[in-house]
Design a protein around this motif. Structure first.
Motif, PDB file in Angstrom:
ATOM      1  N   GLN A 245       3.433   1.824  -8.994  1.00  0.00           N
ATOM      2  CA  GLN A 245       2.454   0.770  -9.169  1.00  0.00           C
ATOM      3  C   GLN A 245       3.122  -0.606  -9.068  1.00  0.00           C
ATOM      4  OE1 GLN A 245      -0.920   0.827  -9.482  1.00  0.00           O
ATOM      5  NE2 GLN A 245      -0.826  -1.408  -9.453  1.00  0.00           N
TER       6      GLN A 245
ATOM      7  N   GLU B 165      -7.728  -6.154  -7.369  1.00  0.00           N
ATOM      8  CA  GLU B 165      -6.872  -4.970  -7.587  1.00  0.00           C
ATOM      9  C   GLU B 165      -6.089  -5.104  -8.891  1.00  0.00           C
ATOM     10  OE1 GLU B 165      -4.314  -4.089  -4.356  1.00  0.00           O
ATOM     11  OE2 GLU B 165      -5.926  -3.920  -2.862  1.00  0.00           O
TER      12      GLU B 165
ATOM     13  N   CYS C  98      -6.094  -2.633 -12.247  1.00  0.00           N
ATOM     14  CA  CYS C  98      -4.848  -2.028 -12.766  1.00  0.00           C
ATOM     15  C   CYS C  98      -4.473  -2.557 -14.151  1.00  0.00           C
ATOM     16  CB  CYS C  98      -3.697  -2.288 -11.800  1.00  0.00           C
ATOM     17  SG  CYS C  98      -3.927  -1.552 -10.172  1.00  0.00           S
TER      18      CYS C  98
ATOM     19  N   LYS D 289       2.103   1.966  -3.390  1.00  0.00           N
ATOM     20  CA  LYS D 289       1.108   2.600  -4.251  1.00  0.00           C
ATOM     21  C   LYS D 289       0.913   4.065  -3.887  1.00  0.00           C
ATOM     22  CE  LYS D 289      -2.563   0.202  -5.214  1.00  0.00           C
ATOM     23  NZ  LYS D 289      -3.783  -0.618  -5.038  1.00  0.00           N
TER      24      LYS D 289
ATOM     25  N   LYS E  55       0.830  -1.201   0.000  1.00  0.00           N
ATOM     26  CA  LYS E  55       0.000   0.000   0.000  1.00  0.00           C
ATOM     27  C   LYS E  55       0.868   1.255   0.000  1.00  0.00           C
ATOM     28  CE  LYS E  55      -3.939  -2.130   2.413  1.00  0.00           C
ATOM     29  NZ  LYS E  55      -4.777  -2.141   3.645  1.00  0.00           N
TER      30      LYS E  55
END
Length: 614
Positions: A550, A579, A583, A545, A542
């Motif tokens: 990424q 997720e 992405c 990000k 996290k």
């Protein structure tokens, strides 16, 4: 009278570069010095072939000395400086060449005249004594004032000095320079040429003669009884062909066939220099096999290869990557003791390194060093770098570093870096650290790359304290550890399961570099997964990000596998899968099946638990 002397002088010394030393000495002793004399005998351009205006055999005797080709004699001695043709009739009383055509001023003319008068009592300024000159002219007056007998004609003097029929020579050259397809031997026979060594030399020295015709002319001339072939003339032929820009491979092979044919009957005419020119010619045409063949025929034709022979052959073979044959020539060169100079030895070493024969290149270097023919430092650098690329020769490269002088090692950053990189590759971190310390003490000054290599090697070996000490040493020397340096330290700690220390290094790196690379986060994520701190690993993802980086498929794949296999948490794994879809990333099929298998396994366990309770 001086004009008659000058005429004979020009006739005798029509070849380039033959100004008598006596005249040069006389000109140097003038006081006060006059303006430099234009050299009337300077070499003409090649296209004029030294006789652009000469027509020694074009005078018609029947016409009373008047040139038969439209050349008009000057008016006589009354107007000797009148511009006119370069060659006139001596019998009519005119000069051989006007002063203006020869580049003389009136003052310079007087200078030449006085020079001849001063030399009249000594040996002939043209290179012979007065008696010799009188004998050449058929006897006569031995007076010091007469260099050429008054009773001798200009044609007789010219015949004694120059034995070439210039008109026939020009006709022959015109044919040899043309691209007209005519039978060579029959055409030359019709010209009724009077061959001599000087005639053949003039032909060979003339530019723009086609190579095949030049070889054909030489073959034709060698069959004539009046022409005696010599080594110098044969060498001149080879030089003329090899120096031609337009020489083709077929013409080169024609020349080689001619040399072999001559060698079978007149072996004594062949020289080492002739063979060297042939090797160089085939090398220029990138015909390495032909160069090797010429090299192997030295002894057969009674010649001995010299240092240049070995070098040219190795060069030709290396151009075509025939390094095995090149090394065989090197072995013969080293056994003979005929070594070229240091620069050429360096090139041989570089060629062998390119052919991945670094051990052989090192042997050449050691032999050259024993013979005081050490190559330039640039080639030693090349050898060190080549040795450093192979695991079994890294320590040999390390030994070569001792050959660098104190001054030269200041600029030897590349070879030192290559050796340290090789030592780290073979996991000899201790020796690499010693070499780094030596560089710090006596140069060359190490940079970030060298420090990173050693730090990485120490980290992999688990020597974390030494790795951290090098980071502090970098900072003390004014160097700034980069992200790679911090990543290497973090990897060393993570490998040993010391994630707290790894996190501290990460935080320090983040202070210096607000935006890190994905590799830095990847090290933390893998390290926490390894000690099964999955929640902390998820927090690192996290954070990654949030910092604008990424996660890639590899990070997600690692996390999903860890949650499924170790934590048996298929729900978190499914969230990570969602997720990835958002992405635009795709999980491998086997990992997808892993999530489904863990989910099915959990459901079966629940059913078994319910059945037992019931």
């Amino acid at each position: 009278m001086w004009r008659t002397r000058a005429s004979a002088f020009l006739l005798r010394y029509s070849a380039p570069g033959r100004i008598p030393r006596q005249i040069l000495a006389s000109l140097k002793t003038l006081n006060p010095p006059l303006s430099p004399l234009p050299n009337p005998l300077r070499r003409p351009s090649p296209s004029r072939v030294h006789f652009g205006h000469c027509r020694f055999f074009s005078v018609d005797p029947a016409a009373g000395g008047v040139p038969a080709t439209g050349e008009v004699s000057s008016g006589g001695d009354d107007d000797p400086f009148e511009e006119g043709p370069a060659v006139v009739s001596v019998e009519s009383g005119s000069s051989l060449a006007s002063d203006e055509n020869l580049g003389f001023t009136s003052q310079e003319s007087e200078l030449w005249s006085s020079t001849f008068r001063e030399q009249s009592g000594k040996d002939d300024i043209f290179g012979g004594s007065q008696d010799d000159l009188a004998e050449v002219n058929g006897g006569g007056d031995h007076s010091r004032a007469n260099l050429v007998s008054e009773g001798s004609s200009a044609e007789e003097a010219a015949g004694e000095v120059l034995e070439i029929d210039v008109e026939k020579l020009e006709n022959a050259l015109s044919f040899l320079q043309s691209i007209v397809e005519e039978p060579l031997e029959s055409t030359l026979d019709k010209m009724d040429l009077t061959l001599s060594e000087e005639f053949v030399v003039r032909v060979l020295q003339t530019p723009l003669v086609l190579a095949d015709k030049l070889i054909g002319f030489f073959k034709w001339a060698s069959k004539k009884p009046e022409f005696a072939m010599t080594s110098s003339v044969l060498d001149l032929l080879v030089r003329a062909i090899s120096g031609s820009v337009e020489c083709s491979k077929n013409e080169a092979y024609m020349l080689w066939d001619l040399i072999k044919e001559i060698g079978e009957t007149e072996k004594e005419l062949l020289t080492t220099e002739i063979f060297n020119q042939l090797i160089s010619l085939f090398s220029k045409l990138e015909k390495s096999k032909a160069s090797f063949e010429v090299f192997n025929r030295f002894e057969e034709f009674g010649c001995r290869p010299n240092a240049e022979s070995y070098y040219l052959t190795i060069q030709a073979l290396s151009k075509r990557s025939a390094f095995d044959r090149a090394w065989s020539v090197c072995e013969r060169m080293l056994a003979s003791g005929e070594l070229p100079d240091g620069e050429k030895i360096g090139k041989v070493i570089a060629w062998l390194c390119k052919g991945k024969r670094v051990k052989d290149a090192h042997f050449v270097y050691l032999t050259a060093k024993q013979n005081d023919k050490c190559p330039l430092h640039a080639y030693v650098d090349f050898l060190v770098c080549g040795l450093s690329r192979n695991d079994d020769t890294v320590h040999i490269a390390l030994e070569l570093l001792d050959d660098y002088s104190e001054e030269s090692r200041k600029y030897a950053v590349k070879p030192f870096t290559s050796v340290i990189s090789g030592l780290c590759r073979i996991q000899d971190a201790e020796v690499a650290k010693k070499l780094l310390d030596k560089m710090i003490d006596s140069g060359p000054h190490p940079g970030n790359v060298i420090f990173n290599h050693v730090i990485s090697s120490l980290s992999k070996a688990g020597e974390m304290d030494d790795a951290l000490a090098l980071i502090r040493q970098m900072e003390n020397r004014g160097l700034r550890p980069d992200i790679y340096t911090y990543s290497v330290i973090m990897s060393g700690y993570a490998k040993g399961g010391l994630m707290d220390e790894a996190r501290m290094v990460f935080n320090e790196a983040k202070k210096r570099y607000p935006k890190l690379i994905s590799t830095t986060y990847h090290i933390l994520i893998r390290g926490y997964c390894k000690i099964e701190e999955f929640e902390t690993a998820l927090e690192c993802m996290k954070e990654m990000k949030n910092d604008g980086i990424q996660p890639n498929t590899d990070e997600y794949n690692k996390m999903v596998q860890s949650f499924c296999l170790k934590a048996l948490d298929w729900r978190t794994a499914e969230k990570l899968l969602e997720e990835m879809k958002e992405c635009g990333l795709h999980l491998k099929g086997i990992t997808r099946s892993l999530i489904a298998a863990v989910k099915e396994l959990e459901e079966e366990e629940l059913k078994n638990v319910v059945a037992i309770e019931a």
